[in-house]
Scaffold this motif. Sequence first.
Motif, PDB file in Angstrom:
ATOM      1  N   GLY A  37     -14.721 -32.706  58.070  1.00  0.00           N
ATOM      2  CA  GLY A  37     -15.349 -31.712  57.746  1.00  0.00           C
ATOM      3  C   GLY A  37     -15.805 -32.297  56.644  1.00  0.00           C
ATOM      4  O   GLY A  37     -17.551 -31.952  56.458  1.00  0.00           O
ATOM      5  N   SER A  38     -16.091 -33.389  56.274  1.00  0.00           N
ATOM      6  CA  SER A  38     -17.128 -33.569  55.066  1.00  0.00           C
ATOM      7  C   SER A  38     -17.937 -34.973  55.198  1.00  0.00           C
ATOM      8  O   SER A  38     -18.233 -35.752  54.776  1.00  0.00           O
ATOM      9  N   ALA A  39     -16.899 -35.771  56.604  1.00  0.00           N
ATOM     10  CA  ALA A  39     -17.231 -36.673  57.137  1.00  0.00           C
ATOM     11  C   ALA A  39     -18.969 -37.514  57.013  1.00  0.00           C
ATOM     12  O   ALA A  39     -19.375 -38.667  56.679  1.00  0.00           O
ATOM     13  N   ARG A  40     -19.925 -36.398  56.797  1.00  0.00           N
ATOM     14  CA  ARG A  40     -21.724 -37.031  57.612  1.00  0.00           C
ATOM     15  C   ARG A  40     -22.226 -35.990  55.736  1.00  0.00           C
ATOM     16  O   ARG A  40     -23.333 -35.743  56.354  1.00  0.00           O
ATOM     17  N   ASP A  41     -21.426 -35.616  54.924  1.00  0.00           N
ATOM     18  CA  ASP A  41     -22.025 -34.664  54.015  1.00  0.00           C
ATOM     19  C   ASP A  41     -22.769 -36.858  53.222  1.00  0.00           C
ATOM     20  O   ASP A  41     -21.984 -37.511  53.268  1.00  0.00           O
ATOM     21  N   PRO A  42     -23.827 -36.621  52.077  1.00  0.00           N
ATOM     22  CA  PRO A  42     -24.544 -36.836  51.829  1.00  0.00           C
ATOM     23  C   PRO A  42     -23.430 -37.806  50.883  1.00  0.00           C
ATOM     24  O   PRO A  42     -24.023 -39.740  50.696  1.00  0.00           O
ATOM     25  N   VAL A  43     -22.583 -37.487  50.694  1.00  0.00           N
ATOM     26  CA  VAL A  43     -21.613 -38.527  49.123  1.00  0.00           C
ATOM     27  C   VAL A  43     -21.148 -39.598  49.747  1.00  0.00           C
ATOM     28  O   VAL A  43     -21.046 -40.120  49.397  1.00  0.00           O
ATOM     29  N   PRO A 192     -16.596 -30.670  38.758  1.00  0.00           N
ATOM     30  CA  PRO A 192     -17.887 -30.349  39.298  1.00  0.00           C
ATOM     31  C   PRO A 192     -18.740 -31.169  40.363  1.00  0.00           C
ATOM     32  O   PRO A 192     -19.227 -31.036  40.226  1.00  0.00           O
ATOM     33  N   SER A 193     -18.494 -32.464  39.979  1.00  0.00           N
ATOM     34  CA  SER A 193     -19.508 -33.015  39.813  1.00  0.00           C
ATOM     35  C   SER A 193     -18.354 -34.521  41.701  1.00  0.00           C
ATOM     36  O   SER A 193     -17.600 -34.158  41.761  1.00  0.00           O
ATOM     37  N   ALA A 194     -19.524 -35.175  42.728  1.00  0.00           N
ATOM     38  CA  ALA A 194     -18.439 -35.982  43.388  1.00  0.00           C
ATOM     39  C   ALA A 194     -18.043 -36.970  42.464  1.00  0.00           C
ATOM     40  O   ALA A 194     -17.400 -37.982  43.258  1.00  0.00           O
TER      41      ALA A 194
END
Length: 358
Positions: A37-43, A192-194
């Motif tokens: 679900g997060s594989a393409r997240d900018p992070v 609350p941050s990456a």
Amino acid sequence: MSRTLADFVAATSWADVEAQSGEARRSILNFFATALGSARDPVVMAAMRTLSPFSGAATATVIGHSQPMDAMCASFLNAISANLLDFDDTHPETIIHPAAPVAAPVLALAEMHKLSGRELLTAFILGVDVECRIGAAVSPRHYARGWHITSTCGIFGAAAACAKLLGLPAEGIANAIGLAASQSAGNVENLPSAAKNVSVGNAARNGLFAALLAEQGYEAAPHAIEGPLGWARTMGDEPDIARLLDGLGKTWEIARNTYKPYPAGIVFHAVIDACLQLRERIGRRFDQIDTVTVQGSTLLLARGDRPVNNERDARVSIHHCVACGLLLGRAGVAEFARENGRPARYRAAAAEGEGGVG
């Protein structure tokens, strides 16, 4: 303490853990889902670009990507992906997210060495047991002091699980756990941050690193966790040895694992449930609401009384969770992600101290 855990890990076989394999499979399936679900997240993409020039032999899958990387880089990336949405499994007693720091390196190492599913599941179950027992032994003061427990204790589970997969003897496993103690880090202020996800990724990667060092004969102090100047006392209080060791090999922490219905901190789930129920009870007559008062634990207030500036803030905000449950009637990924197009009343309710949410 480290040696007792190491003896336990070394001596445990598939026959000892087979009864827990169903829950382990469920946890790993949940891990894959949250990571995908997060594989393409900018992070994740930024971390991948950063690590790519330094990756060694491409032996391990990065979930959601066609290009493999070396086992340590893949461990880091898959762990941060699994933890990014705050949707991963949770051990209620400690609030550790067990799978992300342990499943990521175990899968990478098993893929690299073409190990069997039974070997993988055995190591995973043991890693979860180690991380959660250590976490329980230093809770709640460890977390209250500001240490992010998934990161700080997850590395012990990763180290123990990887050492088991490598076939290390008890002495080697103890060294891996001791080496993990020198790399344990992560703080609550970064939730609350990456930056939170960096420490979860490091727990996975550095746990694997600790096991690989131990495989090469690298040693650690025998009491790296419980010694007078060891990990437990420097990062919390004297460990509760009884909680750490009671039922070892008879009761399993994976059996206590839980799975989230909402992509938010677990302390907020009861708030969302209550608001969803209230929404139906009042027949959605929102115009009759002047204020909403939320009562809960000190931890709920300490973690959730914050302004919402981005989606990570939203996942740990009492105000946002109330707005999702009461006004939207939903609390899925989209409700925590979208920042535009909300009704004005919803935007006000989700802001700290505004809209009558207190």
